[in-house]
Every structure is written in C-alpha cells, then in structure tokens.
Scaffold this active site. Structure first.
Site, PDB file in Angstrom:
ATOM      1  CE  LYS A  76      30.929 -18.397   2.825  1.00  0.00           C
ATOM      2  NZ  LYS A  76      32.357 -18.838   2.855  1.00  0.00           N
ATOM      3  CD  GLN A 102      26.340 -11.172  15.422  1.00  0.00           C
ATOM      4  OE1 GLN A 102      25.188 -10.635  15.853  1.00  0.00           O
ATOM      5  NE2 GLN A 102      27.351 -10.928  16.262  1.00  0.00           N
ATOM      6  CG  ASP A 127      22.491  -4.116  15.700  1.00  0.00           C
ATOM      7  OD1 ASP A 127      22.950  -4.259  16.998  1.00  0.00           O
ATOM      8  OD2 ASP A 127      23.070  -5.069  14.772  1.00  0.00           O
ATOM      9  NE  ARG A 175      38.681   7.520  14.168  1.00  0.00           N
ATOM     10  CZ  ARG A 175      39.615   8.365  13.424  1.00  0.00           C
ATOM     11  NH1 ARG A 175      39.125   9.278  13.473  1.00  0.00           N
ATOM     12  NH2 ARG A 175      40.443   7.797  13.092  1.00  0.00           N
ATOM     13  CB  SER A 176      33.763   1.309  15.831  1.00  0.00           C
ATOM     14  OG  SER A 176      33.026   1.316  16.950  1.00  0.00           O
ATOM     15  N   GLY A 275      31.439 -10.517  31.957  1.00  0.00           N
ATOM     16  CA  GLY A 275      30.473 -10.085  33.021  1.00  0.00           C
ATOM     17  C   GLY A 275      30.199  -8.900  33.173  1.00  0.00           C
ATOM     18  CB  VAL A 277      30.159  -3.760  28.290  1.00  0.00           C
ATOM     19  CG1 VAL A 277      29.601  -3.092  26.977  1.00  0.00           C
ATOM     20  CG2 VAL A 277      30.715  -2.828  28.988  1.00  0.00           C
TER      21      VAL A 277
HETATM   22  P1  NAP Z   1      36.618  -1.320  15.608  1.00  0.00           P
HETATM   23  O1  NAP Z   1      35.736  -1.013  14.714  1.00  0.00           O
HETATM   24  O2  NAP Z   1      37.941  -2.045  15.194  1.00  0.00           O
HETATM   25  O3  NAP Z   1      37.199   0.149  16.211  1.00  0.00           O
HETATM   26  C1  NAP Z   1      38.369   0.306  16.964  1.00  0.00           C
HETATM   27  C2  NAP Z   1      38.249   1.800  17.386  1.00  0.00           C
HETATM   28  O4  NAP Z   1      39.160   1.888  18.425  1.00  0.00           O
HETATM   29  C3  NAP Z   1      38.765   2.423  16.155  1.00  0.00           C
HETATM   30  O5  NAP Z   1      37.938   3.972  16.284  1.00  0.00           O
HETATM   31  C4  NAP Z   1      40.217   2.483  16.309  1.00  0.00           C
HETATM   32  O6  NAP Z   1      40.688   4.156  15.753  1.00  0.00           O
HETATM   33  C5  NAP Z   1      40.302   2.730  17.986  1.00  0.00           C
HETATM   34  N1  NAP Z   1      41.756   2.481  18.202  1.00  0.00           N
HETATM   35  C6  NAP Z   1      42.203   1.397  17.795  1.00  0.00           C
HETATM   36  N2  NAP Z   1      43.498   1.176  18.161  1.00  0.00           N
HETATM   37  C7  NAP Z   1      43.667   2.230  18.973  1.00  0.00           C
HETATM   38  C8  NAP Z   1      44.517   2.756  19.882  1.00  0.00           C
HETATM   39  N3  NAP Z   1      45.821   2.018  20.060  1.00  0.00           N
HETATM   40  N4  NAP Z   1      44.549   4.050  20.441  1.00  0.00           N
HETATM   41  C9  NAP Z   1      43.233   4.459  20.391  1.00  0.00           C
HETATM   42  N5  NAP Z   1      42.339   4.233  19.479  1.00  0.00           N
HETATM   43  C10 NAP Z   1      42.462   3.116  18.968  1.00  0.00           C
HETATM   44  O7  NAP Z   1      36.092  -1.898  16.770  1.00  0.00           O
HETATM   45  P2  NAP Z   1      34.550  -1.807  17.675  1.00  0.00           P
HETATM   46  O8  NAP Z   1      33.765  -2.771  16.974  1.00  0.00           O
HETATM   47  O9  NAP Z   1      34.262  -0.739  18.049  1.00  0.00           O
HETATM   48  O10 NAP Z   1      34.804  -2.791  19.166  1.00  0.00           O
HETATM   49  C11 NAP Z   1      35.809  -2.502  20.100  1.00  0.00           C
HETATM   50  C12 NAP Z   1      36.078  -3.296  20.959  1.00  0.00           C
HETATM   51  O11 NAP Z   1      34.813  -3.471  21.693  1.00  0.00           O
HETATM   52  C13 NAP Z   1      36.407  -4.917  20.441  1.00  0.00           C
HETATM   53  O12 NAP Z   1      37.225  -5.316  21.349  1.00  0.00           O
HETATM   54  C14 NAP Z   1      35.231  -5.454  20.307  1.00  0.00           C
HETATM   55  O13 NAP Z   1      35.358  -6.842  20.633  1.00  0.00           O
HETATM   56  C15 NAP Z   1      34.372  -4.869  21.334  1.00  0.00           C
HETATM   57  N6  NAP Z   1      33.093  -4.957  21.368  1.00  0.00           N
HETATM   58  C16 NAP Z   1      32.281  -5.600  22.385  1.00  0.00           C
HETATM   59  C17 NAP Z   1      30.995  -5.484  22.436  1.00  0.00           C
HETATM   60  C18 NAP Z   1      30.357  -5.743  23.612  1.00  0.00           C
HETATM   61  O14 NAP Z   1      29.054  -6.176  23.857  1.00  0.00           O
HETATM   62  N7  NAP Z   1      30.791  -6.135  24.812  1.00  0.00           N
HETATM   63  C19 NAP Z   1      30.256  -5.112  21.316  1.00  0.00           C
HETATM   64  C20 NAP Z   1      30.891  -4.329  20.119  1.00  0.00           C
HETATM   65  C21 NAP Z   1      32.362  -4.478  20.118  1.00  0.00           C
HETATM   66  P3  NAP Z   1      40.321   4.479  14.186  1.00  0.00           P
HETATM   67  O15 NAP Z   1      38.964   4.756  13.988  1.00  0.00           O
HETATM   68  O16 NAP Z   1      41.353   5.586  14.200  1.00  0.00           O
HETATM   69  O17 NAP Z   1      40.956   3.205  13.567  1.00  0.00           O
HETATM   70  N1  LUD Z   2      27.106  -7.406  15.172  1.00  0.00           N
HETATM   71  C1  LUD Z   2      27.133  -7.114  17.408  1.00  0.00           C
HETATM   72  N2  LUD Z   2      28.693  -8.039  16.396  1.00  0.00           N
HETATM   73  C2  LUD Z   2      29.716  -8.565  17.363  1.00  0.00           C
HETATM   74  N3  LUD Z   2      30.127 -11.373  26.013  1.00  0.00           N
HETATM   75  C3  LUD Z   2      27.729  -7.929  19.886  1.00  0.00           C
HETATM   76  C4  LUD Z   2      28.745  -9.059  21.712  1.00  0.00           C
HETATM   77  C5  LUD Z   2      27.905 -10.104  23.776  1.00  0.00           C
HETATM   78  N4  LUD Z   2      24.952  -6.392  14.125  1.00  0.00           N
HETATM   79  C6  LUD Z   2      25.770  -6.653  15.232  1.00  0.00           C
HETATM   80  O1  LUD Z   2      26.732  -8.346  20.200  1.00  0.00           O
HETATM   81  O2  LUD Z   2      25.673  -5.574  18.901  1.00  0.00           O
HETATM   82  C7  LUD Z   2      26.005  -6.275  17.687  1.00  0.00           C
HETATM   83  N5  LUD Z   2      25.462  -6.035  16.668  1.00  0.00           N
HETATM   84  N6  LUD Z   2      28.081  -7.409  18.548  1.00  0.00           N
HETATM   85  N7  LUD Z   2      28.756  -8.522  20.666  1.00  0.00           N
HETATM   86  C8  LUD Z   2      29.927  -7.928  19.673  1.00  0.00           C
HETATM   87  C9  LUD Z   2      29.538  -7.512  18.308  1.00  0.00           C
HETATM   88  C10 LUD Z   2      27.356  -7.564  16.280  1.00  0.00           C
HETATM   89  C11 LUD Z   2      30.056  -9.437  22.553  1.00  0.00           C
HETATM   90  C12 LUD Z   2      30.136 -10.020  23.601  1.00  0.00           C
HETATM   91  C13 LUD Z   2      28.868 -10.415  24.154  1.00  0.00           C
HETATM   92  C14 LUD Z   2      27.763  -9.385  22.587  1.00  0.00           C
HETATM   93  C15 LUD Z   2      28.975 -11.228  25.617  1.00  0.00           C
HETATM   94  O3  LUD Z   2      27.806 -11.363  26.112  1.00  0.00           O
HETATM   95  C16 LUD Z   2      30.381 -12.160  27.409  1.00  0.00           C
HETATM   96  C17 LUD Z   2      30.956 -11.145  28.564  1.00  0.00           C
HETATM   97  O4  LUD Z   2      31.309 -10.056  28.004  1.00  0.00           O
HETATM   98  O5  LUD Z   2      30.800 -11.619  29.540  1.00  0.00           O
HETATM   99  C18 LUD Z   2      31.048 -13.267  27.060  1.00  0.00           C
HETATM  100  C19 LUD Z   2      32.663 -13.030  26.640  1.00  0.00           C
HETATM  101  C20 LUD Z   2      33.446 -14.548  26.495  1.00  0.00           C
HETATM  102  O6  LUD Z   2      33.652 -14.782  25.312  1.00  0.00           O
HETATM  103  O7  LUD Z   2      33.707 -14.975  27.557  1.00  0.00           O
END
Ligand code: NAP
Ligand code: LUD
Length: 304
Positions: A76, A102, A127, A175-176, A275, A277
């Site tokens: 760690k 990560q 990234d 807006r992350s 399945g 994004v």
């Molecule tokens: P985050 O850093 O927590 O940002 C969330 C954003 O959403 C912030 O800008 C926040 O606003 C806004 N928000 C939160 N609650 C809201 C509401 N009630 N109405 C309108 N806007 C709201 O999260 P993130 O890292 O961007 O991730 C967002 C989601 O995408 C999560 O579910 C995460 O697990 C998922 N994700 C998926 C992948 C993928 O590959 N599928 C990758 C990355 C993230 P403020 O700026 O005002 O706080």
């Molecule tokens: N950090 C990411 N942290 C978390 N879901 C991902 C993600 C694939 N530096 C860095 O990859 O880009 C990154 N860079 N992130 N994320 C989230 C975020 C990071 C999340 C989900 C999946 C990447 C994914 O493949 C599957 C799906 O949506 O089908 C399985 C979902 C499930 O748990 O069943």
C-alpha cells in the site's frame, strides 16, 4: 482515430407502429467495443511484424486497495511522494506508452488527485486527464491530444446511430473532469450546441427535454425519467450505480443514471447499463494506448 464506421442501426422511436410508439433502438456497447478491439488487434499485429516484436504497453497504477478496483497490489502506497516517484519512473520507461492512475485515489491517505494526474507525462496520459490534454480538448485541438475514454466512447456510440452531431442540441448532465467536462468539449467541437447541467441546475427536466442528444454522467441511480426525454433523442447513459436487489445472489444490481424502462419509450436510441458506455470506455483506453505507441514509433523513427 474514431474509425468504427457510423451506420444507422434501424428506425428510431420517432417512427410509430400503428398507434403504439416504437421502443428505442438499443446501442450496444458490447458489440461496438468488440469491433474496436478486433481492429486494434490487427493494428498491434502489424506493429509487431513491422517493428520486430514491438508491443504497446499500458501501466495502470492503483493507489490504495479499494475492493471495487480489479487490480490488486501488494504494497500500500502511503504518501504522495511515493506515488509521484512511481509516476516519474513510468514516465521515463521507454517500453511503456500509456499510464493511467485509477481514480478515485485511496481517501485514507488524502492524496491530491490533481497533483497526481498532472504528474503523468502528457505523451503517456491515455486517460486524457492532465491539464495539457484537457486544455487542448477544450480549445478544440482534437487531433493533438488524448481524449478521455468515457466521452470518446460516448461519441463513438452516438456515431453508430447514424445521427449527426453537427447542429444538434446536446445536453450533458455532469461536469466532472473524467466525464461531463470533456464530453461537453467533445460535443462542442463536433459542432453541437451544448448545455451542461450540474447539481445547481434548477430546471433539469426542462433542459433534458430540449436535448436531441443527451449524455448523463451524474452518479445518481435512475435520476433521469423517461417523461423528461425528447421524443426520438439519442440517450447515452454513463452511470454505474449499484442498488440493492434481494433477487440477486450478490444482493445488488447495476443501474444507470437514466430510468431505462421509461426512457426507452421516448428515446430514438438508448444505451443500456450494463453493456453500454462501460465496455466502450475500456475499448477507448486500448485505442488511446495503441495510438500512443504509434506516436512513440513515429517519434523514434524521426530521431533516427
Ligand atoms: P462525479 O465526479 O461525482 O460528478 C458527477 C457530476 O454530476 C457533477 O458535476 C455533479 O454536479 C453532477 N450531479 C450530481 N447530482 C446531480 C443532480 N441531482 N442533478 C444534476 N447534476 C448532478 O462523477 P463522475 O466521475 O463524473 O461519474 C458520473 C457517473 O458516471 C457515475 O455513475 C460513475 O460511476 C459513472 N462513470 C462511468 C464510467 C464508464 O465507463 N461507464 C466512467 C466514469 C464514470 P456538481 O459538479 O455540481 O457537483
Ligand atoms: N479511473 C476510470 N475510475 C473509475 N462496466 C473507468 C469504468 C468500465 N483513471 C481512471 O474506467 O476511465 C477511468 N480512468 N473509470 N470506469 C469508471 C471509472 C477510473 C466503469 C465501468 C466499466 C470502466 C465497465 O466495463 C461494465 C458495463 O457497464 O457493462 C460492467 C458494469 C458492472 O459492474 O456490471
């Protein structure tokens, strides 16, 4: 770079079957990501033959031992200095072409994530999170930066629908640095008119109702209701939220930020969770890594 051919996947929900509305066409991230991975495999094979066994290489650095990350490290890391030291050594390692840290970082140790993501060399920042790459994207220098994987995957899925982005009204929720902000930039420089909403947006349903293209990354389970969605819209759901589910052996299931069952009654196209994004994010990480390796080869050729 975004070379999965855009082709229409069929009729959207704007077309009616009798008096009943058609259900949205599902945009499969599983299928699209498989195509990307197959193409990359061929490109990597070519590099291997042309450059005597050369292979693109990616390092994923995990800080701490969160059990929701797939990578397990035995030691760690306890201080930012150690993390930065590891980053510097990967930066200098000529056999590595991509480095991602990560997120989130282990909160127990309170490491400044901005410091860490900016320590990654911009040429290896697959990234796209360093301020150099983010700055280039925000200024529209799309061919000279690494685009963050999730927004890049979202754009690819939008392209697969055959719906053009130019001139459309796009709404992004969130807006992350990793999802919402780069998604805004990417849609903007693909010539959409973009509205970005966040937690202080007072009229979210109205804003959503104006979207021809909606991308949601809020981290709020099933927040966007079907009734908010404009008929025929392209709906891209980035959300990964775990909700309790007694019927599952694991006791939980994953849902998006969009209420799928109602939104697919109004959308033209919609991504499922899982399945959608998620698999595209991983495919785009591979794409950025291969691209980084190609740029590395070009640089080393031009240096003799
Ligand atoms: P985050 O850093 O927590 O940002 C969330 C954003 O959403 C912030 O800008 C926040 O606003 C806004 N928000 C939160 N609650 C809201 C509401 N009630 N109405 C309108 N806007 C709201 O999260 P993130 O890292 O961007 O991730 C967002 C989601 O995408 C999560 O579910 C995460 O697990 C998922 N994700 C998926 C992948 C993928 O590959 N599928 C990758 C990355 C993230 P403020 O700026 O005002 O706080
Ligand atoms: N950090 C990411 N942290 C978390 N879901 C991902 C993600 C694939 N530096 C860095 O990859 O880009 C990154 N860079 N992130 N994320 C989230 C975020 C990071 C999340 C989900 C999946 C990447 C994914 O493949 C599957 C799906 O949506 O089908 C399985 C979902 C499930 O748990 O069943």
């Amino acid at each position: 770079m975004l070379s999965v051919v855009a082709r229409p996947l069929g009729l959207g929900a704007s077309c009616c079957r009798g008096s009943r509305r058609a259900i949205a066409t599902v945009i499969s991230g599983n299928k699209a990501s498989k195509l990307v991975r197959e193409r990359l495999k061929e490109e990597v094979e070519k590099m291997k033959v042309q450059f005597c066994g050369f292979r693109p290489s990616l390092v994923v650095l995990q800080v701490g031992d969160r059990d929701d990350s797939n990578l397990y490290i035995s030691t760690k890391l306890k201080a930012a200095a150690e993390v930065l030291h590891s980053i510097m050594s990967v930066n200098e390692n000529q056999t590595v072409h991509g480095l991602i840290v990560q997120l989130p970082l282990d909160t127990v140790n309170h490491i400044n994530s901005e410091l860490v993501t900016n320590a990654v060399s911009p040429e290896k920042d697959v990234d796209g999170l360093s301020c150099i790459n983010a700055g280039k994207l925000s200024r529209g220098d799309l061919n000279d930066c690494f685009i963050p994987c999730t927004p890049n995957g979202c754009l690819e899925l939008i392209r697969q629908t055959g719906v053009s982005v130019a001139g459309k009204h796009a709404v992004v929720i969130g807006r992350s640095k990793i999802v919402g902000a780069p998604m805004h930039d990417l849609l903007l420089w693909n010539h959409a008119t973009v509205t970005t909403c966040h937690s202080k947006t007072p009229d979210l349903p109205e804003q959503v109702g104006r979207a021809d293209i909606l991308v949601v990354g809020a981290g709020r389970a099933e927040m966007v209701r079907g009734g908010w969605v404009k008929e025929g819209a392209v709906v891209i759901d980035c959300g990964i939220n775990y909700v309790p589910d007694e019927t599952r052996a694991s006791g939980k299931r994953v849902v998006g930020d969009v209420h799928y069952a109602s939104a697919n009654q109004r959308a033209g196209f919609i991504t499922p969770v899982p399945g959608g994004v998620g698999p595209m994010t991983v495919a785009m990480l591979m794409e950025n890594t291969v691209q980084s390796a190609q740029r590395f080869l070009l640089r080393s050729q031009s240096h003799g």
